[in-house]
Design a protein around this motif. Structure first.
Motif, PDB file in Angstrom:
ATOM      1  N   HIS A 121      59.349  34.661  43.152  1.00 38.42           N
ATOM      2  CA  HIS A 121      58.189  33.874  43.982  1.00 38.42           C
ATOM      3  C   HIS A 121      57.289  33.227  42.847  1.00 38.42           C
ATOM      4  O   HIS A 121      56.375  33.732  42.177  1.00 38.42           O
ATOM      5  N   SER A 122      57.255  31.869  43.066  1.00 42.02           N
ATOM      6  CA  SER A 122      56.305  30.880  42.056  1.00 42.02           C
ATOM      7  C   SER A 122      55.048  31.278  42.485  1.00 42.02           C
ATOM      8  O   SER A 122      54.059  31.243  41.470  1.00 42.02           O
ATOM      9  N   LYS A 123      54.537  31.350  43.655  1.00 39.85           N
ATOM     10  CA  LYS A 123      53.102  31.687  44.107  1.00 39.85           C
ATOM     11  C   LYS A 123      52.622  33.167  43.392  1.00 39.85           C
ATOM     12  O   LYS A 123      51.627  33.269  43.061  1.00 39.85           O
ATOM     13  N   PHE A 124      53.672  34.043  43.484  1.00 42.44           N
ATOM     14  CA  PHE A 124      53.221  35.582  42.779  1.00 42.44           C
ATOM     15  C   PHE A 124      53.113  35.245  41.171  1.00 42.44           C
ATOM     16  O   PHE A 124      52.361  35.800  40.982  1.00 42.44           O
ATOM     17  N   VAL A 125      53.802  34.241  40.833  1.00 44.66           N
ATOM     18  CA  VAL A 125      53.788  34.167  39.187  1.00 44.66           C
ATOM     19  C   VAL A 125      52.347  33.622  39.128  1.00 44.66           C
ATOM     20  O   VAL A 125      51.827  33.991  38.035  1.00 44.66           O
ATOM     21  N   ALA A 126      51.916  32.497  39.878  1.00 43.00           N
ATOM     22  CA  ALA A 126      50.719  31.769  39.543  1.00 43.00           C
ATOM     23  C   ALA A 126      49.702  32.814  39.880  1.00 43.00           C
ATOM     24  O   ALA A 126      48.703  32.936  38.858  1.00 43.00           O
ATOM     25  N   LEU A 127      49.784  33.750  40.949  1.00 44.74           N
ATOM     26  CA  LEU A 127      48.806  34.625  41.056  1.00 44.74           C
ATOM     27  C   LEU A 127      48.773  35.926  40.162  1.00 44.74           C
ATOM     28  O   LEU A 127      47.503  36.062  39.380  1.00 44.74           O
ATOM     29  N   LYS A 128      49.389  36.254  39.244  1.00 46.17           N
ATOM     30  CA  LYS A 128      49.703  36.985  37.975  1.00 46.17           C
ATOM     31  C   LYS A 128      49.007  36.425  36.655  1.00 46.17           C
ATOM     32  O   LYS A 128      48.148  36.993  36.015  1.00 46.17           O
ATOM     33  N   VAL A 129      49.356  34.969  36.618  1.00 46.71           N
ATOM     34  CA  VAL A 129      48.561  34.328  35.654  1.00 46.71           C
ATOM     35  C   VAL A 129      47.121  34.157  35.823  1.00 46.71           C
ATOM     36  O   VAL A 129      46.378  34.414  35.007  1.00 46.71           O
ATOM     37  N   LYS A 130      46.731  33.925  37.068  1.00 43.54           N
ATOM     38  CA  LYS A 130      45.503  33.820  37.144  1.00 43.54           C
ATOM     39  C   LYS A 130      44.487  35.350  36.966  1.00 43.54           C
ATOM     40  O   LYS A 130      43.438  35.261  36.691  1.00 43.54           O
ATOM     41  N   ASP A 131      45.248  36.234  37.471  1.00 38.93           N
ATOM     42  CA  ASP A 131      44.583  37.765  37.174  1.00 38.93           C
ATOM     43  C   ASP A 131      44.406  37.788  35.847  1.00 38.93           C
ATOM     44  O   ASP A 131      43.201  38.385  35.423  1.00 38.93           O
ATOM     45  N   ALA A 132      45.438  37.454  35.342  1.00 45.30           N
ATOM     46  CA  ALA A 132      45.364  37.884  33.738  1.00 45.30           C
ATOM     47  C   ALA A 132      44.447  37.120  32.883  1.00 45.30           C
ATOM     48  O   ALA A 132      43.569  37.537  31.893  1.00 45.30           O
ATOM     49  N   ILE A 133      44.229  35.672  33.502  1.00 40.49           N
ATOM     50  CA  ILE A 133      43.238  34.908  32.534  1.00 40.49           C
ATOM     51  C   ILE A 133      41.482  35.559  33.113  1.00 40.49           C
ATOM     52  O   ILE A 133      40.846  35.635  32.366  1.00 40.49           O
ATOM     53  N   ALA A 134      41.682  35.926  34.444  1.00 43.50           N
ATOM     54  CA  ALA A 134      40.370  36.301  34.720  1.00 43.50           C
ATOM     55  C   ALA A 134      40.062  37.739  34.130  1.00 43.50           C
ATOM     56  O   ALA A 134      38.907  37.879  33.711  1.00 43.50           O
ATOM     57  N   ASP A 135      41.042  38.581  34.159  1.00 40.65           N
ATOM     58  CA  ASP A 135      40.796  39.942  33.199  1.00 40.65           C
ATOM     59  C   ASP A 135      40.528  39.825  31.722  1.00 40.65           C
ATOM     60  O   ASP A 135      39.921  40.716  31.266  1.00 40.65           O
ATOM     61  N   HIS A 136      40.848  38.809  31.231  1.00 42.53           N
ATOM     62  CA  HIS A 136      40.840  38.328  29.874  1.00 42.53           C
ATOM     63  C   HIS A 136      39.210  38.229  29.657  1.00 42.53           C
ATOM     64  O   HIS A 136      38.615  38.572  28.751  1.00 42.53           O
ATOM     65  N   PHE A 137      38.649  37.148  30.556  1.00 41.11           N
ATOM     66  CA  PHE A 137      37.313  36.887  30.485  1.00 41.11           C
ATOM     67  C   PHE A 137      36.479  38.152  30.801  1.00 41.11           C
ATOM     68  O   PHE A 137      35.182  38.506  30.032  1.00 41.11           O
ATOM     69  N   MET A 138      36.923  38.944  31.684  1.00 36.88           N
ATOM     70  CA  MET A 138      36.131  40.116  32.018  1.00 36.88           C
ATOM     71  C   MET A 138      35.988  41.168  30.730  1.00 36.88           C
ATOM     72  O   MET A 138      34.994  41.687  30.368  1.00 36.88           O
ATOM     73  N   ASP A 139      37.185  41.348  30.212  1.00 39.94           N
ATOM     74  CA  ASP A 139      37.445  42.154  28.774  1.00 39.94           C
ATOM     75  C   ASP A 139      36.236  41.731  27.968  1.00 39.94           C
ATOM     76  O   ASP A 139      35.762  42.497  27.130  1.00 39.94           O
ATOM     77  N   VAL A 140      36.323  40.355  27.823  1.00 39.61           N
ATOM     78  CA  VAL A 140      35.657  39.713  26.416  1.00 39.61           C
ATOM     79  C   VAL A 140      34.193  39.506  26.843  1.00 39.61           C
ATOM     80  O   VAL A 140      33.402  39.657  25.897  1.00 39.61           O
ATOM     81  N   PHE A 141      33.947  38.799  27.906  1.00 39.33           N
ATOM     82  CA  PHE A 141      32.465  38.419  28.213  1.00 39.33           C
ATOM     83  C   PHE A 141      31.730  38.986  29.386  1.00 39.33           C
ATOM     84  O   PHE A 141      30.721  38.862  29.765  1.00 39.33           O
ATOM     85  N   ARG A 142      32.482  40.001  30.221  1.00 36.59           N
ATOM     86  CA  ARG A 142      31.923  40.840  31.236  1.00 36.59           C
ATOM     87  C   ARG A 142      31.581  40.053  32.386  1.00 36.59           C
ATOM     88  O   ARG A 142      30.784  39.954  33.232  1.00 36.59           O
ATOM     89  N   ARG A 143      32.359  38.688  32.358  1.00 40.53           N
ATOM     90  CA  ARG A 143      32.313  37.784  33.470  1.00 40.53           C
ATOM     91  C   ARG A 143      33.348  36.851  33.395  1.00 40.53           C
ATOM     92  O   ARG A 143      34.185  36.599  32.362  1.00 40.53           O
ATOM     93  N   ARG A 144      33.581  35.983  34.431  1.00 39.58           N
ATOM     94  CA  ARG A 144      34.800  35.260  34.415  1.00 39.58           C
ATOM     95  C   ARG A 144      34.498  33.942  35.103  1.00 39.58           C
ATOM     96  O   ARG A 144      33.713  33.793  36.050  1.00 39.58           O
ATOM     97  N   PRO A 145      35.325  32.671  34.907  1.00 37.41           N
ATOM     98  CA  PRO A 145      35.223  31.690  35.387  1.00 37.41           C
ATOM     99  C   PRO A 145      35.802  31.643  36.756  1.00 37.41           C
ATOM    100  O   PRO A 145      36.410  32.771  37.226  1.00 37.41           O
ATOM    101  N   ASN A 146      35.126  30.906  37.858  1.00 35.29           N
ATOM    102  CA  ASN A 146      35.672  31.062  39.127  1.00 35.29           C
ATOM    103  C   ASN A 146      37.089  30.252  39.173  1.00 35.29           C
ATOM    104  O   ASN A 146      37.442  29.304  38.617  1.00 35.29           O
ATOM    105  N   VAL A 147      37.935  30.484  40.553  1.00 36.19           N
ATOM    106  CA  VAL A 147      38.834  29.679  40.807  1.00 36.19           C
ATOM    107  C   VAL A 147      38.417  28.690  41.789  1.00 36.19           C
ATOM    108  O   VAL A 147      37.835  28.802  42.661  1.00 36.19           O
ATOM    109  N   ASP A 148      39.060  27.459  41.503  1.00 33.57           N
ATOM    110  CA  ASP A 148      38.746  26.231  42.340  1.00 33.57           C
ATOM    111  C   ASP A 148      39.983  25.675  42.569  1.00 33.57           C
ATOM    112  O   ASP A 148      40.377  24.733  41.533  1.00 33.57           O
ATOM    113  N   VAL A 149      40.731  25.808  43.738  1.00 35.10           N
ATOM    114  CA  VAL A 149      42.037  25.184  43.764  1.00 35.10           C
ATOM    115  C   VAL A 149      42.014  23.578  44.053  1.00 35.10           C
ATOM    116  O   VAL A 149      42.758  23.029  43.437  1.00 35.10           O
ATOM    117  N   LYS A 150      40.858  23.254  44.653  1.00 32.30           N
ATOM    118  CA  LYS A 150      40.834  21.889  44.967  1.00 32.30           C
ATOM    119  C   LYS A 150      40.263  20.920  43.780  1.00 32.30           C
ATOM    120  O   LYS A 150      41.133  19.613  43.668  1.00 32.30           O
TER     121      LYS A 150
END
Length: 371
Positions: A101-130
């Protein structure tokens, strides 16, 4: 970098990339890879008529499963590419038995990026699909993964001139590809006698005037941390300066008044309306313009028209024989059976797709007298 395109247009895009100075250019399936600096990246977005996206890979790896994919994406130093106070989005292309499922793959990548920022900076960029600041793309073939930054943003077929359309218009990239495949370079009279929303006509005027297709739009790379505004302005100005006068007639007509109104509005937005002659007229009432012209048209395939489709194609063949001697006529159709009713032997047939519909682009040479 990777330039994405439609099946059958890889060779055309390959040549376009060489023309803008790309190096190590290689054809793939629906994609062409190449090397170049920022200037080549900017030129590819501005000039390539048959590219859908220009992607810049940042990491390649193999992933055994979703957890492995997540871990490897999370390890990337995302702060190099995304501001922690900015926005991002992820899209995906997946050809894999492991990742269904391509949407599930995209979701996993989004979570990994967000979690990377939480681990390093304790905050994360927002998701903006538009309208994200940074568009991330993940391409998965079997277990091979390529993470890229999408430098284009909105697909490159969105030239900025077509806000109105009749049913199922031709994609602008495909229309430009048809014209380039036909060999027409703005040096012979041009006619589209079934012009619909005018896409083929406008792309023809852009080719004849050497107008870069990306002149009226914005690109995702403009929000990148390494965006070089001065270099972009230079590339943009050079593209604008290279435009030239059109010195052949470019003519379109259609039997549908609504389609003609849309075509005229689209032509107006393109800024090339003064170079086009568009009128409400049936193909079967048309006469040739000049004696050595080129026709490129995309007639109905028959999904909405019913059993008259074969008769329509037969009449088109008869009309070409009667009134277009000396012309090269190219017909793009998704109805192989109907094409046989044209009653002329094609000198060339090219396999392409219009969305999911398998099509043929057939060339008929209208010789004077005997061949």
């Amino acid at each position: 970098m990777t330039a994405k395109t439609f099946f059958g247009l890889e060779e055309v895009l390959y040549n376009e990339l060489i023309n803008i100075g790309a190096k190590d250019v290689k054809k793939g399936r629906r994609a062409v890879t190449f090397k170049g600096d920022l200037e080549v990246l900017y030129k590819a977005n501005l000039h390539c008529r048959t590219a859908l996206k220009i992607l810049m890979p940042i990491k390649e790896f193999k992933a055994r499963n979703e957890q492995d994919l997540y871990e490897k994406v999370k390890k990337v130093n995302w702060a190099k590419y995304i501001d922690k106070d900015g926005t991002f989005a992820v899209d995906s292309t997946v050809w894999s038995e492991t990742f269904r499922h391509s949407k599930f793959v995209a979701l996993k990548v989004k979570d990994a990026i967000a979690d990377h920022f939480m681990d390093v900076f304790r905050r994360r960029p927002n998701v903006d699909v538009k309208n994200p600041d940074i568009q991330v793309h993940i391409h998965v073939t079997k277990n091979d993964c390529i993470l890229s930054l999408d430098s284009s943003g909105e697909a490159l077929n969105r030239r900025g001139y077509r806000t109105e359309q009749k049913a199922a218009p031709l994609n602008e990239v495909l229309a430009a590809g048809l014209l380039i495949l036909s060999g027409w370079k703005g040096d012979r009279p041009f006619l589209d006698p079934m012009c619909g929303s005018g896409t083929i006509l406008i792309e023809a005027a852009m080719i004849a005037s050497n107008t870069p297709p990306g002149l009226k739009r914005k690109f995702a790379f403009m929000k990148w941390p390494k965006y070089d505004r001065r270099l972009w302005n230079q590339v943009f100005r050079e593209g604008k300066r290279a435009r030239k006068e059109i010195d052949v007639p470019i003519v379109g007509s259609d039997i549908d008044r609504g389609a003609i109104e849309v075509a005229m509005a689209n032509a107006g937005r393109s800024g090339l309306d003064e170079d086009l002659r568009i009128s409400k007229q049936s193909f079967f009432e048309r006469k040739a313009i000049g004696d050595n012209g080129v026709i490129v048209c995309n007639p109905p395939y028959g999904e909405r028209i019913g059993s008259d489709i074969e008769e329509l194609y037969k009449k088109m063949g008869d009309k070409l024989k009667q009134d277009f001697t000396g012309y090269d006529a190219w017909i793009f159709s998704g109805n192989m059976k109907a094409l046989k009713f044209v009653g002329l032997r094609p000198s060339q047939k090219i396999e392409l797709y219009n969305g999911a519909i398998e099509c043929r682009f057939a060339k008929y040479e209208m010789y004077r007298g005997g061949k």
